[in-house]
Design a protein around this motif. Sequence first.
Motif, PDB file in Angstrom:
ATOM      1  N   MET A 224       0.826  -1.151  -0.122  1.00  0.00           N
ATOM      2  CA  MET A 224      -0.072  -0.076   0.148  1.00  0.00           C
ATOM      3  C   MET A 224       0.804   1.150   0.281  1.00  0.00           C
ATOM      4  SD  MET A 224      -3.558   0.755   1.007  1.00  0.00           S
ATOM      5  CE  MET A 224      -4.159   2.310   1.320  1.00  0.00           C
ATOM      6  N   MET A 225       0.482   2.133  -0.760  1.00  0.00           N
ATOM      7  CA  MET A 225       1.204   3.370  -0.970  1.00  0.00           C
ATOM      8  C   MET A 225       0.934   4.194   0.345  1.00  0.00           C
ATOM      9  SD  MET A 225       0.747   6.118  -3.982  1.00  0.00           S
ATOM     10  CE  MET A 225       1.335   5.201  -5.322  1.00  0.00           C
ATOM     11  N   ASN A 226       2.016   4.940   0.896  1.00  0.00           N
ATOM     12  CA  ASN A 226       1.848   5.973   1.719  1.00  0.00           C
ATOM     13  C   ASN A 226       1.913   7.486   1.438  1.00  0.00           C
ATOM     14  OD1 ASN A 226       4.469   6.923   1.437  1.00  0.00           O
ATOM     15  ND2 ASN A 226       5.621   5.433   2.910  1.00  0.00           N
TER      16      ASN A 226
ATOM     17  N   LYS B 218      -0.526   0.547 -13.275  1.00  0.00           N
ATOM     18  CA  LYS B 218      -0.388   0.053 -11.823  1.00  0.00           C
ATOM     19  C   LYS B 218      -0.232   1.374 -11.055  1.00  0.00           C
ATOM     20  CE  LYS B 218       2.753  -2.649  -8.952  1.00  0.00           C
ATOM     21  NZ  LYS B 218       3.928  -3.566  -8.949  1.00  0.00           N
ATOM     22  N   GLU B 219       0.271   2.326 -11.405  1.00  0.00           N
ATOM     23  CA  GLU B 219       0.686   3.655 -10.635  1.00  0.00           C
ATOM     24  C   GLU B 219      -0.580   4.293 -10.241  1.00  0.00           C
ATOM     25  OE1 GLU B 219       5.103   4.824 -11.822  1.00  0.00           O
ATOM     26  OE2 GLU B 219       3.478   5.158 -13.301  1.00  0.00           O
ATOM     27  N   LYS B 220      -1.462   4.292 -11.498  1.00  0.00           N
ATOM     28  CA  LYS B 220      -2.855   5.085 -11.576  1.00  0.00           C
ATOM     29  C   LYS B 220      -3.764   4.454 -10.380  1.00  0.00           C
ATOM     30  CE  LYS B 220      -2.925   6.694 -16.074  1.00  0.00           C
ATOM     31  NZ  LYS B 220      -3.607   6.412 -17.495  1.00  0.00           N
ATOM     32  N   MET B 221      -3.626   2.923 -10.556  1.00  0.00           N
ATOM     33  CA  MET B 221      -4.464   2.119  -9.594  1.00  0.00           C
ATOM     34  C   MET B 221      -4.120   2.481  -8.048  1.00  0.00           C
ATOM     35  SD  MET B 221      -5.663  -1.752  -9.963  1.00  0.00           S
ATOM     36  CE  MET B 221      -4.481  -2.584  -9.184  1.00  0.00           C
ATOM     37  N   ALA B 222      -2.858   2.377  -7.751  1.00  0.00           N
ATOM     38  CA  ALA B 222      -2.450   2.636  -6.648  1.00  0.00           C
ATOM     39  C   ALA B 222      -2.671   4.182  -5.931  1.00  0.00           C
ATOM     40  CB  ALA B 222      -0.862   2.404  -6.529  1.00  0.00           C
ATOM     41  N   LEU B 223      -2.418   5.058  -6.714  1.00  0.00           N
ATOM     42  CA  LEU B 223      -2.717   6.375  -6.494  1.00  0.00           C
ATOM     43  C   LEU B 223      -4.207   6.579  -6.283  1.00  0.00           C
ATOM     44  CD1 LEU B 223      -1.419   9.303  -5.755  1.00  0.00           C
ATOM     45  CD2 LEU B 223      -1.765   9.689  -8.393  1.00  0.00           C
ATOM     46  N   THR B 224      -4.834   6.119  -6.982  1.00  0.00           N
ATOM     47  CA  THR B 224      -6.400   6.215  -7.091  1.00  0.00           C
ATOM     48  C   THR B 224      -6.761   5.539  -5.511  1.00  0.00           C
ATOM     49  OG1 THR B 224      -6.795   6.180  -9.219  1.00  0.00           O
ATOM     50  CG2 THR B 224      -8.700   5.776  -7.902  1.00  0.00           C
ATOM     51  N   LEU B 225      -6.426   4.483  -5.243  1.00  0.00           N
ATOM     52  CA  LEU B 225      -6.724   3.756  -3.981  1.00  0.00           C
ATOM     53  C   LEU B 225      -6.285   4.599  -2.946  1.00  0.00           C
ATOM     54  CD1 LEU B 225      -7.744   1.369  -2.689  1.00  0.00           C
ATOM     55  CD2 LEU B 225      -5.568   0.224  -2.770  1.00  0.00           C
ATOM     56  N   HIS B 226      -5.136   5.002  -2.985  1.00  0.00           N
ATOM     57  CA  HIS B 226      -4.480   5.754  -1.758  1.00  0.00           C
ATOM     58  C   HIS B 226      -5.497   7.429  -1.362  1.00  0.00           C
ATOM     59  CE1 HIS B 226      -1.710   7.469   1.198  1.00  0.00           C
ATOM     60  NE2 HIS B 226      -2.201   8.539   0.718  1.00  0.00           N
ATOM     61  N   THR B 227      -5.729   7.758  -2.659  1.00  0.00           N
ATOM     62  CA  THR B 227      -6.375   9.189  -2.547  1.00  0.00           C
ATOM     63  C   THR B 227      -7.848   9.137  -2.320  1.00  0.00           C
ATOM     64  OG1 THR B 227      -6.493   9.211  -4.975  1.00  0.00           O
ATOM     65  CG2 THR B 227      -4.652  10.394  -4.122  1.00  0.00           C
ATOM     66  N   THR B 228      -8.260   7.728  -2.574  1.00  0.00           N
ATOM     67  CA  THR B 228      -9.743   7.387  -2.241  1.00  0.00           C
ATOM     68  C   THR B 228     -10.040   7.489  -0.706  1.00  0.00           C
ATOM     69  OG1 THR B 228     -10.132   6.410  -4.480  1.00  0.00           O
ATOM     70  CG2 THR B 228     -11.553   5.911  -2.562  1.00  0.00           C
ATOM     71  N   MET B 229      -8.896   6.900  -0.019  1.00  0.00           N
ATOM     72  CA  MET B 229      -8.995   6.830   1.385  1.00  0.00           C
ATOM     73  C   MET B 229      -8.278   7.915   1.934  1.00  0.00           C
ATOM     74  SD  MET B 229      -8.627   2.723   1.509  1.00  0.00           S
ATOM     75  CE  MET B 229      -6.679   2.762   1.366  1.00  0.00           C
ATOM     76  N   CYS B 230      -7.466   8.917   1.539  1.00  0.00           N
ATOM     77  CA  CYS B 230      -6.708   9.715   2.190  1.00  0.00           C
ATOM     78  C   CYS B 230      -7.149  11.358   1.837  1.00  0.00           C
ATOM     79  CB  CYS B 230      -5.168   9.549   2.062  1.00  0.00           C
ATOM     80  SG  CYS B 230      -4.113  10.680   2.902  1.00  0.00           S
ATOM     81  N   PRO B 231      -8.170  11.990   2.631  1.00  0.00           N
ATOM     82  CA  PRO B 231      -8.534  13.174   2.178  1.00  0.00           C
ATOM     83  C   PRO B 231      -7.394  14.251   2.109  1.00  0.00           C
ATOM     84  CG  PRO B 231      -9.947  12.388   3.722  1.00  0.00           C
ATOM     85  CD  PRO B 231      -8.889  11.480   3.464  1.00  0.00           C
ATOM     86  N   PRO B 232      -6.380  14.212   2.820  1.00  0.00           N
ATOM     87  CA  PRO B 232      -5.405  14.968   2.815  1.00  0.00           C
ATOM     88  C   PRO B 232      -4.483  15.019   1.519  1.00  0.00           C
ATOM     89  CG  PRO B 232      -5.139  14.394   5.143  1.00  0.00           C
ATOM     90  CD  PRO B 232      -6.313  13.651   4.193  1.00  0.00           C
ATOM     91  N   CYS B 233      -4.357  13.851   1.121  1.00  0.00           N
ATOM     92  CA  CYS B 233      -3.549  13.634  -0.310  1.00  0.00           C
ATOM     93  C   CYS B 233      -4.306  13.972  -1.531  1.00  0.00           C
ATOM     94  CB  CYS B 233      -3.217  12.181  -0.372  1.00  0.00           C
ATOM     95  SG  CYS B 233      -1.747  11.731   0.716  1.00  0.00           S
ATOM     96  N   ARG B 234      -5.736  13.576  -1.341  1.00  0.00           N
ATOM     97  CA  ARG B 234      -6.855  14.037  -2.312  1.00  0.00           C
ATOM     98  C   ARG B 234      -6.912  15.648  -2.345  1.00  0.00           C
ATOM     99  NH1 ARG B 234     -10.574  10.985  -0.865  1.00  0.00           N
ATOM    100  NH2 ARG B 234     -11.514  12.474   0.486  1.00  0.00           N
TER     101      ARG B 234
END
Length: 65
Positions: A1-3, A22-38
């Motif tokens: 999982m991406m930090n 793969k990068e898009k999927m990992a980034l989308t997953l992370h930003t979906t769950m992380c409001p500050p990164c979004r």
Amino acid sequence: MMNCKQAAQMLSEKLDRPLSAKEKMALTLHTTMCPPCRLFGKQMGSLRDLSKAYTKPKDQHEEKN
């Protein structure tokens, strides 16, 4: 999982080059769950748009106003 640090780096790279699937999927997953990164991603996009508008020749900028 991406930090968050990795996500910030990837959000920056996204502005300069196409991301792999793969990068898009990992980034989308992370930003979906992380409001500050979004929010950071949205801010990066806004800064890029503002800087592009600022660097346009003056006559092109005035046409839009």
